[in-house]
Design an enzyme around this catalytic site. Sequence first.
Site, mmCIF file in Angstrom:
data_model
loop_
_atom_site.group_PDB
_atom_site.id
_atom_site.type_symbol
_atom_site.label_atom_id
_atom_site.label_comp_id
_atom_site.label_asym_id
_atom_site.label_seq_id
_atom_site.Cartn_x
_atom_site.Cartn_y
_atom_site.Cartn_z
ATOM 1 C CG HIS A 1 4.914 -3.632 0.631
ATOM 2 N ND1 HIS A 1 4.731 -2.339 0.220
ATOM 3 C CD2 HIS A 1 4.243 -4.400 -0.260
ATOM 4 C CE1 HIS A 1 3.993 -2.317 -0.880
ATOM 5 N NE2 HIS A 1 3.680 -3.557 -1.186
ATOM 6 C CG HIS B 1 -8.937 1.042 -9.552
ATOM 7 N ND1 HIS B 1 -8.664 -0.312 -9.564
ATOM 8 C CD2 HIS B 1 -7.749 1.680 -9.418
ATOM 9 C CE1 HIS B 1 -7.346 -0.472 -9.469
ATOM 10 N NE2 HIS B 1 -6.781 0.699 -9.367
HETATM 11 ZN ZN ZN Z 1 -9.689 -1.835 -10.553
#
Ligand code: ZN
Length: 479
Positions: free
Chosen positions: A20, A145
């Site tokens: 960022h 994830h």
């Molecule tokens: Zn994911």
Amino acid sequence: MKYYITTPIYYVNDRPHLGHAYTTVAADVLARWRRSKGEEVFFLTGTDEHGAKVAQAAKNANQNPREFCDEKARSFKNAWQRFGIEYSNFIRTTDAAHEAAVQKFLQALFEAGYICKARYKGLYCQGCEQYKIPDDLIEGLCPDHQTKPQEMEEESYFFKLSKLEKDLEQKIESDEIKIRPVERKNEVLSFIKSGLKDISISRKNVKWGIPLPFDAEHTAYVWVDAFLNYLTGLGWDGSVGEDFYKLKTKNQKLDFWPPDLQLMAKDIVRVHATIWLGLLLALKIPPPKNFFVHGFFTLNDQKMSKSLGNVIWPEELTEKFGADAARFLLLSFTPFGQDGDISWEKMAEKYNSDLADGLGNLTSRVFNLIEKNFDGKIEATKSDLDISYLMKDIKIYESLLTIKEKIEWANKYIDENKVWELVKNDKEKGREVLSRLLGAIVAIGEALAPFMPKISEKILARAKAGKIKKGEILFPKIV
Ligand SMILES: [Zn+2]
């Protein structure tokens, strides 16, 4: 001349990270440079605040989503303050005006026949809040994830992106919408040519979102909501077609439209080049002129990862080096547009060599010699240092290299002329050499202004003072 530059809006669930900071500092440097050329600049950044994941994170933090987003948005604002970022507006997608404009736009998109209802079936990752295609998965798991996405089916509204395939291809191919570096343009083009599918733009059970105006049971999917920030950030109210132009004549800020430059990291260029541009083309809103896509940093040749602790946070950078040096370091490791590798060691080394020994040493030696031998009084000889042709081309790193070469030249010029002896043996020659060096310092200070605004100010104030003094050390050495 008006110039409109944007960063993406950042996802409010994230803690401000180095990526960022990289985009935002680069945008600030380009904005400041444009302003210094007398252009009127609008620089937009902000936060993306809707979606089930945000609501969930708020719940986990025992806050209502509004409070949670307020606090998170503040953390981004604080981060940018630490880097001396001067944006024109900080847009939040939960601003009431943004929400109203998105609804108005979606209604128009619906009426124009670009939205249809269908059943959507796919593999859904809760963590990503996104359906995944098999190609996205690694051994059946979401790579971000490490979980197995669930088979899900729901009723959803779709944006008929496929209808815009040819139009998008033509505008990108011809550089009417210019995507750079050119590898990124080619990547986007081959993706478009492989065929664009209609995309699902609504969710049924996500409450923390903008309700569709034509079916309040659904909320707008985050991408559609988020992309329109680039318009609402200028005070756009959702008007399209003729009304868009009418509004433009009334609203001075909207007169900055279309964006001259949209900066983004390489992981989001594809969605920008398809969904974002598609939304604009569908309703005949003039598209942005340029996308510039930058790369990623690795840390010690490894992917930065919070879970592995392999991370440098933006505030650690400003604490260690100060705002200006942190800005300089972020931009001087790799050409803007390419991937780069950093480490604390490499940054400290660069800080010491380029700033403490390079620029800092140059100014303190020259100012000191002028103070001691000429009572602080010497006229500067005008010196050339042109980076305009580079900055126009978004060659930020190359601009810094050019400035660095000038600093190296000046330091060498002091040594070769043995100025500290010259001022004793041949005062007139000494004055001439120092006058040239002072001119070089002024040119360097001016060229550095967009990159290191505070340091540049200090250097120029000293160099242009009626009585030049050595002054405090600009860059204390880091051990
Ligand atoms: Zn994911």
